[in-house]
Scaffold this motif. Structure first.
Motif, PDB file in Angstrom:
ATOM      1  N   SER A   1       0.811  -1.219   0.000  1.00 52.81           N
ATOM      2  CA  SER A   1       0.000   0.000   0.000  1.00 52.81           C
ATOM      3  C   SER A   1       0.842   1.265   0.000  1.00 52.81           C
ATOM      4  N   PHE A   2       2.109   1.169   0.326  1.00 50.47           N
ATOM      5  CA  PHE A   2       2.953   2.352   0.297  1.00 50.47           C
ATOM      6  C   PHE A   2       3.623   2.548  -1.064  1.00 50.47           C
ATOM      7  N   SER A   3       3.313   1.675  -2.019  1.00 48.17           N
ATOM      8  CA  SER A   3       3.842   1.813  -3.375  1.00 48.17           C
ATOM      9  C   SER A   3       2.776   2.432  -4.272  1.00 48.17           C
ATOM     10  N   ASP A   4       3.202   3.243  -5.244  1.00 51.88           N
ATOM     11  CA  ASP A   4       2.289   3.995  -6.095  1.00 51.88           C
ATOM     12  C   ASP A   4       2.386   3.546  -7.541  1.00 51.88           C
ATOM     13  N   VAL A   5       1.352   3.944  -8.328  1.00 52.34           N
ATOM     14  CA  VAL A   5       1.345   3.743  -9.775  1.00 52.34           C
ATOM     15  C   VAL A   5       1.379   5.122 -10.417  1.00 52.34           C
ATOM     16  N   LEU A   6       2.351   5.364 -11.280  1.00 55.93           N
ATOM     17  CA  LEU A   6       2.512   6.653 -11.938  1.00 55.93           C
ATOM     18  C   LEU A   6       2.275   6.518 -13.428  1.00 55.93           C
TER      19      LEU A   6
ATOM     20  N   GLY B   1      14.387   8.718 -16.628  1.00 53.88           N
ATOM     21  CA  GLY B   1      14.124  10.149 -16.837  1.00 53.88           C
ATOM     22  C   GLY B   1      12.642  10.373 -17.007  1.00 53.88           C
ATOM     23  N   PHE B   2      11.868  10.045 -15.965  1.00 49.21           N
ATOM     24  CA  PHE B   2      10.406   9.971 -16.040  1.00 49.21           C
ATOM     25  C   PHE B   2       9.784  11.288 -15.583  1.00 49.21           C
ATOM     26  N   THR B   3       8.788  11.785 -16.343  1.00 45.62           N
ATOM     27  CA  THR B   3       8.004  12.973 -15.950  1.00 45.62           C
ATOM     28  C   THR B   3       6.593  12.529 -15.616  1.00 45.62           C
ATOM     29  N   GLU B   4       6.190  12.763 -14.402  1.00 45.03           N
ATOM     30  CA  GLU B   4       4.898  12.290 -13.899  1.00 45.03           C
ATOM     31  C   GLU B   4       3.761  13.219 -14.315  1.00 45.03           C
ATOM     32  N   ASN B   5       2.643  12.646 -14.793  1.00 47.85           N
ATOM     33  CA  ASN B   5       1.419  13.395 -15.062  1.00 47.85           C
ATOM     34  C   ASN B   5       0.393  13.205 -13.949  1.00 47.85           C
ATOM     35  N   PHE B   6       0.130  11.987 -13.584  1.00 53.19           N
ATOM     36  CA  PHE B   6      -0.721  11.757 -12.414  1.00 53.19           C
ATOM     37  C   PHE B   6      -0.341  10.455 -11.750  1.00 53.19           C
ATOM     38  N   ARG B   7      -0.800  10.314 -10.494  1.00 56.38           N
ATOM     39  CA  ARG B   7      -0.337   9.240  -9.629  1.00 56.38           C
ATOM     40  C   ARG B   7      -1.525   8.578  -8.933  1.00 56.38           C
TER      41      ARG B   7
ATOM     42  N   THR C   1       0.255  16.619  -8.634  1.00 55.28           N
ATOM     43  CA  THR C   1       0.883  16.532  -7.316  1.00 55.28           C
ATOM     44  C   THR C   1       1.340  15.100  -7.077  1.00 55.28           C
ATOM     45  N   SER C   2       2.488  14.955  -6.462  1.00 54.64           N
ATOM     46  CA  SER C   2       3.007  13.625  -6.181  1.00 54.64           C
ATOM     47  C   SER C   2       2.621  13.124  -4.803  1.00 54.64           C
ATOM     48  N   ASP C   3       1.894  13.939  -4.055  1.00 53.29           N
ATOM     49  CA  ASP C   3       1.509  13.537  -2.699  1.00 53.29           C
ATOM     50  C   ASP C   3       0.041  13.883  -2.453  1.00 53.29           C
ATOM     51  N   PRO C   4      -0.885  13.235  -3.157  1.00 53.55           N
ATOM     52  CA  PRO C   4      -2.309  13.537  -2.979  1.00 53.55           C
ATOM     53  C   PRO C   4      -2.794  13.188  -1.572  1.00 53.55           C
ATOM     54  N   GLN C   5      -3.513  14.134  -0.972  1.00 55.62           N
ATOM     55  CA  GLN C   5      -3.998  13.944   0.389  1.00 55.62           C
ATOM     56  C   GLN C   5      -5.470  13.544   0.438  1.00 55.62           C
ATOM     57  N   PHE C   6      -6.125  13.514  -0.713  1.00 56.01           N
ATOM     58  CA  PHE C   6      -7.541  13.180  -0.771  1.00 56.01           C
ATOM     59  C   PHE C   6      -7.761  12.157  -1.871  1.00 56.01           C
ATOM     60  N   LEU C   7      -8.968  11.619  -1.944  1.00 59.90           N
ATOM     61  CA  LEU C   7      -9.265  10.625  -2.971  1.00 59.90           C
ATOM     62  C   LEU C   7      -8.959  11.172  -4.361  1.00 59.90           C
TER      63      LEU C   7
ATOM     64  N   ASP D   1      -6.939  14.662  -5.716  1.00 60.62           N
ATOM     65  CA  ASP D   1      -6.202  15.867  -5.319  1.00 60.62           C
ATOM     66  C   ASP D   1      -5.576  16.451  -6.585  1.00 60.62           C
ATOM     67  N   VAL D   2      -6.071  17.628  -7.002  1.00 58.20           N
ATOM     68  CA  VAL D   2      -5.642  18.239  -8.263  1.00 58.20           C
ATOM     69  C   VAL D   2      -4.892  19.531  -7.967  1.00 58.20           C
ATOM     70  N   ASN D   3      -3.713  19.641  -8.516  1.00 52.85           N
ATOM     71  CA  ASN D   3      -2.943  20.877  -8.415  1.00 52.85           C
ATOM     72  C   ASN D   3      -3.066  21.613  -9.754  1.00 52.85           C
ATOM     73  N   GLY D   4      -4.060  22.511  -9.848  1.00 53.83           N
ATOM     74  CA  GLY D   4      -4.327  23.199 -11.105  1.00 53.83           C
ATOM     75  C   GLY D   4      -5.813  23.297 -11.357  1.00 53.83           C
ATOM     76  N   GLN D   5      -6.211  23.412 -12.588  1.00 54.43           N
ATOM     77  CA  GLN D   5      -7.603  23.620 -12.958  1.00 54.43           C
ATOM     78  C   GLN D   5      -8.209  22.367 -13.561  1.00 54.43           C
ATOM     79  N   ILE D   6      -9.531  22.232 -13.375  1.00 55.26           N
ATOM     80  CA  ILE D   6     -10.292  21.140 -13.978  1.00 55.26           C
ATOM     81  C   ILE D   6     -11.325  21.756 -14.915  1.00 55.26           C
ATOM     82  N   LYS D   7     -11.424  21.278 -16.114  1.00 53.68           N
ATOM     83  CA  LYS D   7     -12.411  21.784 -17.064  1.00 53.68           C
ATOM     84  C   LYS D   7     -13.400  20.682 -17.393  1.00 53.68           C
TER      85      LYS D   7
END
Length: 409
Positions: free
Chosen positions: A75-80, A88-94, A105-111, A113-119
């Protein structure tokens, strides 16, 4: 169909079937239908990283009934998901192992978690508006939606389809149960509009009835006060009592008093009316003011002596008829009306002019502050320039000079 079957020792735990004509590869199946096919059995299909323990966890892909699984080991491992390469990986979402999803964001605190705008978009069919739906666990259907009411208005819609709260991008306003065209707007229906405090028997707030704005308190003992707030402390200026009485700075006055303005620099105050009926003083005499006289002269009969029990105000209104003596080579006559209250020099209160050989009525009024005790009020006229003037009506029966004298405070 030509098939090549390659069997490798079971110690390699691999059974491969290659469909040469179709270039399909099957793992665990001799009839692969796709470039890479697996057997129809459920379970782990691909292990991308394994801890090499028989019952250990791994990174991989699996299949269960009606379920495609992408998984990490713990559970402490993520999927990116992103771009580039592993080193040389650039993350879009996690996807966090705890179930949280982060976009930007690489550390979402909620189900989510968006850093930016949603359209949110739709195909232009606003009968099915785009938005975010909300519902509580006890209800199987959404009870609210935050979304677009029209092309330029977003709002909050209830589960029944009523747009309760709306914001207009075009007008920059907020509408309650309506699309706004002003900073704050309510629908054009009568009734209660704003409830500031719900009381036990009624509300404190605002409402609209037929041709009437309503400001109301919540019970028969509650006042409505108007004042100012200074550093959190309310200072009362006006108060409307439950019975309709008006209080000024906390004072409702006494029976028979009236409210008098003291101008823009002082608050109004309650005053007692000294005389309810004005006194009209008539003049039945005529007086000639010669061209050689440059001093104010008394207008016969327009004089008054009176007593004031306290300092107050007196309103003096007047009307006098003035005519000039005919003079062939004279110009305009200029004259002034003065008042003498015997407290000092007479005071000029009105100035007028008259064409040679004509007559006119001159009228006006003045409000005077007077002290307590015996006071006087005499009306005077002064010729300033031009030929002699005559003061007094030509026909005394039809119209007289007069002075209306009224103690109003």
């Amino acid at each position: 169909m030509i098939k090549t079957i390659i069997k490798i020792s079971s110690s390699f735990f691999l059974f491969t079937v290659v469909n040469v004509s179709a270039q399909n590869v099957g793992i665990g199946t001799s009839t692969p239908r796709f470039p890479l096919s697996f057997s129809t059995s459920l379970g782990q299909k691909i292990g991308l990283w394994d801890d090499l323990n028989a019952n250990g966890y791994n990174y991989g892909i699996g299949i269960q009934s009606g379920l495609l699984q992408f998984h990490t080991d713990y559970s402490f491992s993520d999927v990116l998901i992103g771009y580039g390469k592993s080193s040389g990986f650039t993350e879009n979402f996690r996807f966090k192992g705890n179930g949280n999803v982060g976009i930007g964001t690489s550390d979402p605190q909620f189900l989510l978690d968006v850093n930016g705008q949603i359209k949110l978009r739709n195909d232009g069919n606003l009968s099915i508006p785009q938005g975010i739906l909300f519902n509580a666990g006890a209800f199987p259907f959404p009870v609210a939606m935050l979304g677009m009411r029209s092309d330029l208005t977003w709002g909050l819609m209830s589960g029944s389809g009523n747009w309760g709260l709306n914001y207009s991008y075009l007008y920059g306003g907020l509408g309650v149960n309506c699309e706004p065209t002003s900073p704050l707007m309510f629908p054009s229906v009568l009734g209660k509009k704003i409830s500031l405090y719900p009381g036990a028997t009624g509300d404190v707030g605002f409402g609209v009835s037929g041709n009437r704005l309503q400001i109301f308190s919540d019970n028969p003992n509650a006042d409505i006060a108007i004042g100012k707030d200074v550093n959190g402390t309310f200072t009362e200026n006006f108060t409307i009592k439950p019975n309709g009485a008006l209080a000024v700075s906390g004072n409702t006055g006494t029976t028979g008093q009236y409210l008098m303005s003291n101008g823009p620099s002082a608050p109004p105050e309650w005053k007692t009316l000294t005389s309810n009926l004005p006194e009209k003083i008539l003049n039945t005499q005529r007086v000639t003011v010669l061209s050689s006289n440059n001093f104010p002269e008394f207008i016969p009969g327009l004089t008054k002596q009176y007593n004031m029990p306290a300092a107050g105000k007196v309103m003096v209104s007047f009307e006098v008829e003035v005519e000039t003596v005919v003079c062939s080579f004279c110009g305009i006559s200029t004259y002034e009306i003065w008042i003498d209250d015997k407290s000092g020099s007479p005071k000029m209160i009105f100035k007028d002019y008259l064409e040679n050989g004509s007559r006119k009525f001159t009228s006006g009024k003045i409000l005077m502050d007077v002290p307590a005790g015996t006071n006087y009020c005499d009306l005077l006229i002064k010729r300033v320039s031009g030929p002699s003037i005559i003061v007094g009506a030509v026909d005394q029966v039809q119209r007289n000079n007069y002075m209306i004298f009224e103690i109003i405070d």
